[in-house]
Design a protein around this motif. Structure first.
Motif, short mmCIF file in Angstrom:
data_model
loop_
_atom_site.label_atom_id
_atom_site.label_comp_id
_atom_site.label_asym_id
_atom_site.label_seq_id
_atom_site.Cartn_x
_atom_site.Cartn_y
_atom_site.Cartn_z
N HIS A 115 -6.86 -6.73 -6.77
CA HIS A 115 -6.89 -5.58 -5.88
C HIS A 115 -8.25 -4.89 -5.88
N ASP A 160 -12.17 -3.99 -5.27
CA ASP A 160 -13.14 -4.18 -4.19
C ASP A 160 -14.27 -5.10 -4.61
N ALA A 210 0.15 -9.34 6.11
CA ALA A 210 -0.43 -8.58 5.00
C ALA A 210 0.62 -8.22 3.97
N ASP A 224 -6.88 -5.05 0.02
CA ASP A 224 -7.72 -4.74 1.19
C ASP A 224 -8.87 -5.74 1.25
N GLY A 232 -12.06 -4.43 2.95
CA GLY A 232 -12.81 -3.58 2.04
C GLY A 232 -13.59 -4.39 1.01
N LYS A 233 -12.98 -5.46 0.50
CA LYS A 233 -13.65 -6.33 -0.47
C LYS A 233 -14.94 -6.89 0.11
#
Length: 877
Positions: free
Chosen positions: A556, A558, A668, A676, A679-680
């Protein structure tokens, strides 16, 4: 089994005795008769009384030779002394009885151990603390710990002057003794102490070489061969994955040992924990077809946590507590790996002594009390071994009929693929038995080779159970889908009805024993685990001993998208082998397809990979099928490690693009829920910008751009053409490293932090982009002052901060490149990012739905047959 000339003397010198009056009153209860003819009582080695034994009469003498006592000994035929009546010169009118001490059992247990002596929750004093049979302390040389004694409840340690310095409470569990120091001075602190057993060694005198009695409904199923290094292995560190100590000489089919050879290794231990958990095995045994004069030590081992709470709870419970906690998943993973390393190996060893005049089959039963994780063995002496292996006793009805298909995809890697096929042919198909794991080659294995380069000689390679399928260059995703199609065709045509498929890379070195163990485990697997995947480990084929990954998981964070569940383990290290046997719970776990065994229930007309070339097709398959994974020491391949083939075209473009696609097609909520990915990869983009790697940042944008073009665009670009476009953007490295850079290579792995104020500026301005020229480091104009960064580090803020340029160094290939700050390139990327994010904002939902709908088609064999040109347009076949 060799016995002493006089069994009674053997018994006398190996046990603890007591003297009592006829009414039961104890005189002494810790008398030890030493083999050298002296008597030891408690911690008084200077009391040099002596003894002699002759014709059932035991005579004791004072240290000056004066007569002390005499006893008539009653013994059994095997030398066991029942009791003896006699007298002592100190009490001549009383009958005195000499018999086995009531403390003998605890004495026998204690003197077997090698302890770690430590301050509780503190420093380790020594790892070699032995309570010797003569009541002295061995291994550890310290005047405060020289002698010892025991009574019914306490073990006492004495210093060189026979003054007590510590006491330990005796319990049923002698693996850990807790105690405290006894201060010699009034102001001395009382320390809490621990003796933790590292090894318990017992010499077994009974003849264990007895045939195992099997019931009519049972059979002994061979589950692991004992494997030895090849000549090639002896040229590398890989030999230590097989054995340690004296090398094994192979002549014809026999193995010769002259010395001490340790088979307590990654490839030759048996995981009692996992074979018991996952299979229907009822008991285990080691069989050796052997000849010579030798000792066999059976070694049971487990990890003992040093953290008291983890030790009390056990690793399984502790790891579940961590897994269920509300913290970052990378922290959970790292914490579990830390705790497994914060441990000691605890062993229990049983030593058997043999002397044979000809080749015999020795059968050694293995205890399985749920304590040990692994069991291995050591052979010491001179021996010829014709055959060796671990066996499981199992009900005949529990054995399943397993048929494996290996699906491997290759592209112009003839050296690897032909070498692996040769091993499979010679070591499986040409050397098979009628039962056990070596029956794999008797109709239980088929190999599909999907040749994406169409360069293999089909006629030369094809055989009864090996089939080559020329294929377009559609990457691993297309190759493995073709393999699934061919597996289904084999079943439908009645040629071969597989129960499981092994997905396997081509650029690997195989160990055929691993395929046999997959076959054995699946043959005996419990019904509740029959839908599990078996994941083999990827070992580094450069150092040959490091495990890069067995299973991985989607994080999870980033900062990291995909991560191995376990740290990089050195599999020649006994502790790491035990750590590798533990199970680390994570979410979003997957099995990569360098060596992954999948039940046939997951292989059908609608189970194909996505048309994404490669990188991520195996992850998508695992997550889509909610894979439950089993790993096992010894299931592995050697693979070129990822650090040797770095490519931003793959990591920044292909992996990112495919991840977006994977999540959209599966939804998702189903594919790594809560992760996300946008976002990563935006964070990855920012790191590349801050590191002046503008083309690599552009590749991340290409990934998002091509994803937004939709599924038809992705499906229309067959093969490698999109990858070739991205490859041209990869930065170029040179191995001609300037002298001014060489002088700073020693700093390549240094990581430098920033203070909070500078870090805030570093992040808000993307490392100073937009600031005037005079804000930057003027010393960078001289190459000898330019910071050198490891290519593996995506970010090193302290070294990058406000620099005009940085040197990036590839530590494996010994090459470098220079990245220069460019405000114009930065702004071009930022403008493109803004446009793509605007497009994403408006089109994301529609595009995701398009992919989800397209996924229904992409996963079908019908789509792939058309995609690969397998359908005849005239007949539609």
């Amino acid at each position: 089994m060799k016995l002493s000339i006089n069994p009674a003397i053997d018994f006398l010198t190996k046990h603890l005795f007591e003297l009592t009056f006829q009414n039961g009153e104890k005189i002494f209860n810790t008398i030890k008769f030493q083999p050298n003819g002296t008597i030891v009582d408690h911690a008084n080695p200077n009391a040099l009384q002596t003894w002699i034994y002759d014709q059932n009469k035991l005579t004791l003498f004072e240290n000056d030779g004066e007569h002390l006592g005499e006893f008539d000994v009653l013994e059994t035929s095997d030398g066991t002394i029942l009791f003896s009546n006699g007298s002592l010169s100190l009490v001549p009118d009383e009958m005195v009885i000499l018999r086995l001490s009531n403390l003998d059992n605890i004495y026998q247990e204690i003197v077997r151990h090698i302890f770690q002596f430590q301050i509780k929750n503190g420093r380790t004093v020594t790892r070699d603390f032995k309570l010797l049979p003569n009541f002295s302390i061995g291994g550890h040389a310290d005047n405060d710990e020289r002698f010892w004694s025991l009574d019914e409840e306490t073990l006492t340690v004495y210093n060189q002057y026979y003054i007590p310095t510590a006491t330990y409470k005796l319990t049923k569990n002698s693996n850990i003794l807790s105690g405290e120091s006894l201060p010699l001075l009034a102001n001395q602190e009382i320390l809490l102490l621990e003796l933790i057993s590292l090894n318990s060694i017992k010499i077994v005198e009974t003849d264990i070489n007895q045939s195992i009695e099997l019931k009519d409904e049972e059979l002994a199923f061979k589950i692991q061969n004992i494997v030895t290094p090849t000549t090639k292995d002896y040229n590398t560190q890989a030999s230590h994955l097989y054995t340690r100590g004296t090398d094994v000489a192979s002549i014809s089919k026999a193995q010769y040992i002259n010395g001490i050879t340790d088979f307590n290794t990654y490839l030759n231990t048996l995981s009692l924990h996992k074979w018991t958990k996952y299979t229907q095995a009822k008991s285990y045994m080691l069989k050796l077809k052997i000849n010579g004069t030798f000792k066999v030590s059976i070694v049971y081992s487990k990890l003992l946590p040093l953290h008291p709470t983890v030790r009390e709870a056990g690793y399984e419970t502790a790891f579940q507590d961590i897994y269920q906690s509300k913290v970052d998943d990378i922290f959970k993973r790292n914490n579990m790996n830390y705790l497994s390393n914060d441990s000691e190996i605890q062993k229990e060893t049983f030593v058997y002594e043999f002397e044979t005049n000809d080749t015999q089959t020795l059968t050694i039963p293995i205890k399985n009390d749920g304590i040990a994780s692994l069991v291995g063995f050591i052979i010491e002496g001179e021996a010829q071994i014709d055959e060796a292996g671990w066996y499981a006793v199992v009900d005949k009805v529990a054995v399943r009929d397993i048929r494996l298909v290996i699906n491997t995809t290759t592209f112009q890697k003839e050296t690897y693929i032909l070498g692996n096929l040769s091993q499979i042919e010679n070591q499986i198909f040409n050397q098979h038995e009628s039962s056990g794991l070596n029956a794999l080659g008797d109709g239980h294995l088929f190999v599909n080779v999907v040749d994406n380069g169409s360069t293999l000689d089909v006629d030369a390679v094809n055989s009864q159970y090996i089939r080559v399928h020329p294929n377009p260059n559609v990457g691993g995703a297309g190759g493995f889908s073709r393999g699934m199609i061919e597996t289904i065709k084999l079943k439908d045509s009645g040629q071969y009805d597989a129960t499981h498929v092994i997905f396997m890379d081509d650029d690997i070195d195989v160990l055929t024993e691993s395929f046999k163990r997959v076959y054995a485990l699946l043959s005996l697997i419990k019904p509740e685990y029959q839908d599990h995947f078996l994941e083999g480990a990827m070992l580094d084929n450069i150092d040959c001993i490091t495990q890069y990954e067995d299973t991985g998981f989607i994080t999870h964070s980033d900062d990291v998208a995909y991560m191995p569940v376990k740290a990089s383990y050195n599999l020649t290290n006994e502790k790491d082998v035990l750590r590798n046997d533990l199970e680390y719970p994570v979410d979003n776990e997957y099995g990569a397809w360098w060596f992954c065994t999948v039940p046939i229930m997951f292989i059908h007309e609608n189970s194909m990979s996505l048309p994404i070339f490669y990188r991520g097709d195996d992850i998508e398959f695992s997550i889509r099928n909610n894979a439950k994974l089993i790993t096992l020491n010894g299931l592995a391949v050697w693979h070129l490690p990822f650090y040797t083939k770095k490519s931003k075209a793959l990591e920044n473009y292909l992996v990112a693009r495919n991840t977006f696609i994977d999540q959209s097609i599966n939804g998702a909520e189903n594919f790594a829920s809560g992760v996300d990915f946008l976002g990563k990869y935006l964070e990855l983009y920012k790191k590349e910008q801050r590191m002046f790697n503008y083309q690599a940042a552009d590749q991340v944008l290409d990934a998002l751009d091509d994803y937004l073009k939709g599924p038809d665009y992705i499906a229309a670009h067959k093969g490698i053409e999109l990858i070739l476009v991205e490859n041209k953007k990869n930065e170029k490295f040179s191995d001609d490293v300037p002298k001014k850079i060489k002088q700073n290579l020693h700093t390549v792995d240094e990581y430098q932090m920033l203070n909070p104020m500078d870090l805030k500026l570093f992040l808000e301005t993307d490392n100073g982009h937009g600031l005037p020229e005079y804000a930057f480091n003027k010393f960078d104009d001289d190459l000898s002052n330019v910071a050198v960064l490891n290519q593996e580090m995506l970010e090193n803020p302290g070294k990058q901060f406000m620099k005009k340029r940085v040197v990036v160094y590839d530590t494996y290939n010994k090459a470098y490149c220079i990245r220069e700050r460019s405000q114009s390139k930065y702004e071009v990327n930022e403008s493109r990012l803004a446009a793509l994010l605007s497009q994403y904002q408006s089109d994301a939902e529609r595009v995701a739905n398009d992919y989800k709908e397209a996924g229904k088609k992409f996963h079908t064999a019908e789509f792939w047959k058309d995609y690969l040109g397998l359908v005849d347009p005239l007949t539609n076949d």
